[in-house]
Scaffold this motif. Sequence first.
Motif, short mmCIF file in Angstrom:
data_model
loop_
_atom_site.label_atom_id
_atom_site.label_comp_id
_atom_site.label_asym_id
_atom_site.label_seq_id
_atom_site.Cartn_x
_atom_site.Cartn_y
_atom_site.Cartn_z
N MET A 60 -3.35 6.48 0.40
CA MET A 60 -4.76 6.05 0.39
C MET A 60 -4.99 4.83 -0.50
O MET A 60 -6.13 4.42 -0.70
N TYR A 61 -3.92 4.28 -1.07
CA TYR A 61 -4.10 3.23 -2.09
C TYR A 61 -3.50 1.89 -1.67
O TYR A 61 -2.46 1.84 -1.01
N LEU A 62 -4.16 0.84 -2.10
CA LEU A 62 -3.65 -0.51 -1.93
C LEU A 62 -3.42 -1.11 -3.31
O LEU A 62 -4.09 -0.71 -4.28
N TYR A 63 -2.50 -2.07 -3.39
CA TYR A 63 -2.20 -2.72 -4.67
C TYR A 63 -2.28 -4.22 -4.46
O TYR A 63 -1.80 -4.73 -3.45
N ASP A 64 -2.88 -4.93 -5.44
CA ASP A 64 -2.98 -6.38 -5.27
C ASP A 64 -1.78 -7.08 -5.92
O ASP A 64 -0.90 -6.42 -6.51
N SER A 65 -1.79 -8.41 -5.83
CA SER A 65 -0.62 -9.18 -6.29
C SER A 65 -0.43 -9.07 -7.79
O SER A 65 0.63 -9.42 -8.32
N GLU A 66 -1.47 -8.59 -8.50
CA GLU A 66 -1.32 -8.43 -9.95
C GLU A 66 -1.08 -6.96 -10.33
O GLU A 66 -1.14 -6.59 -11.49
N PHE A 91 -6.17 1.31 9.74
CA PHE A 91 -4.98 2.01 9.27
C PHE A 91 -5.25 3.49 9.02
O PHE A 91 -5.49 3.94 7.91
N ALA A 92 -5.14 4.27 10.06
CA ALA A 92 -5.51 5.69 10.02
C ALA A 92 -4.51 6.56 9.27
O ALA A 92 -4.88 7.58 8.70
N LEU A 93 -3.25 6.15 9.26
CA LEU A 93 -2.19 7.07 8.84
C LEU A 93 -1.83 7.00 7.36
O LEU A 93 -0.94 7.72 6.91
N GLY A 94 -2.50 6.14 6.62
CA GLY A 94 -2.12 5.95 5.22
C GLY A 94 -1.04 4.90 5.16
O GLY A 94 -0.19 4.79 6.06
N GLY A 150 0.82 -1.20 0.00
CA GLY A 150 0.00 0.00 0.00
C GLY A 150 0.85 1.25 0.00
O GLY A 150 2.04 1.23 0.33
N ASP A 151 0.20 2.36 -0.36
CA ASP A 151 0.89 3.65 -0.36
C ASP A 151 -0.16 4.73 -0.16
O ASP A 151 -1.06 4.88 -1.01
N LYS A 164 -2.91 -4.33 -9.53
CA LYS A 164 -4.10 -3.47 -9.65
C LYS A 164 -4.20 -2.54 -8.44
O LYS A 164 -3.96 -2.95 -7.31
N LYS A 165 -4.60 -1.28 -8.72
CA LYS A 165 -4.64 -0.24 -7.69
C LYS A 165 -6.06 -0.08 -7.15
O LYS A 165 -7.02 -0.11 -7.92
N TYR A 166 -6.16 0.09 -5.84
CA TYR A 166 -7.48 0.28 -5.20
C TYR A 166 -7.43 1.52 -4.31
O TYR A 166 -6.50 1.68 -3.52
N LEU A 167 -8.45 2.36 -4.41
CA LEU A 167 -8.63 3.44 -3.45
C LEU A 167 -9.28 2.81 -2.21
O LEU A 167 -10.28 2.09 -2.33
N ASP A 168 -8.71 3.10 -1.05
CA ASP A 168 -9.16 2.37 0.14
C ASP A 168 -10.08 3.24 1.02
O ASP A 168 -9.63 4.21 1.62
#
Length: 405
Positions: free
Chosen positions: A41-47, A61-64, A38-39, A49-53
């Motif tokens: 506000m975003y998470l990334y999956d094993s392929e 996870f409050a701090l990003g 993650g980075d 792909k980017k997700y807004l969390d």
Amino acid sequence: MTRAEENLSMMSKEKAIECAEEALLHVYNRYQIILDHGDGMYLYDSEGKKYLDFCAGIAVFALGYNNERFNNAVKAQVDKLVHTSNYYYNMPAIAAANALSMLTGLDKVFFTNSGTEAIEGAIKSARKYAYNKDGRTDHEIIAMNHSFHGRSMGALSVTGNPHYQEAFKPLIGGVKFAQFNNLDSVKELVTDRTCAIILEPVQGEGGIYPATEEFLQGVRKICDENDILLIFDEIQCGMGRTGRMFACENYGVKPDIMTVAKALGCGLPIGAFVCNKKAAALVAGDHGSTYGGNPLVCAAANAVFEIYQDEKILKNVRETGDYLFKKLEELKEEIPQIVDHRGVGLIQGLEFNEPVGPIVAEAINSGLILISAGANTIRFIPPLIAKPEHVDEMLEIFKKCLWML
Ligand SMILES: Cc1ncc(COP(=O)(O)O)c(C=O)c1O
């Protein structure tokens, strides 16, 4: 990476999920993605792909993600000392206990490994307080319908959702359920054996229901008049989520015992129950935990407190929370299937006139991580660093999902 992890990372996603389902007890219906890193506000999956969390690991996870200061504090503690035992002092725990008692305005802290365990400790404290008073062992607790306090037997017993409880009966005895936000229903249940009233100032899992001021102040008065301990479960709604450090501050009501977890360690497993002097009835031998409050998790909590302060996290929650509120109100007007909008700060919910499971699934497919609260409510609980532009980005994806269904 260990050899086992490396082997798994060579497999297709489908094969890795097959391995997971073979080895893990299936108590979650998981979405078919493997989150990798993650980075912000975003998470990334094993392929990749980017997700807004907008879920934050269920209000954790409050701090990003990949917060450098947080990561460095944890790494430094890993290199120094991870665990001792509670038979010795450690500096991170002393600092974290001081910070928690200052921030809650309460006196005595016990660190746990989870929210559920914090509830267990709160229940034991209340029973011991009442036992010290009258020597009886048939004390009662009043809890609320539609509450959620955890899955262990004590926490489950005060969770006002028969669906979670049924198969695990008998639960701990002496628990009665009142209607949330209905003071008369609480008064009716009070007896000379009532030792505690437990509630969430904002019900989370039950569907994002904030308490009314009248209710919270009324419950405090009932407790004062009858020498009953008031327990606030701030595990989900605390640690800044409402724009104040703890949700009860919005009401000017202080509990005798507060439970905290989730964002306290921002992903490292730490919870706590914090008592005022009166409720601090547990003494040596009454309670304990091997891991609870070890140097590693407490170093994480100390970093969380410091970053909250330096980066003005609460102010950000109020600003972004107000913006989210306005936007969700607009959406409610636009979409006839939305029947209610509730919440405050960065804990808000939209109730639909039908189950929201398909909306959540579609959102995840579209790169937006959401979660429900009860069958018909979508919960918006992003990391507390979310900005108005993230709200706009979320709404753009969310509206498309609603349109596609
Ligand atoms: C209000 C509340 N209390 C207690 C718990 C249990 O916490 P944990 O899952 O850390 O044991 C939760 C978890 O969702 C919660 O939302």
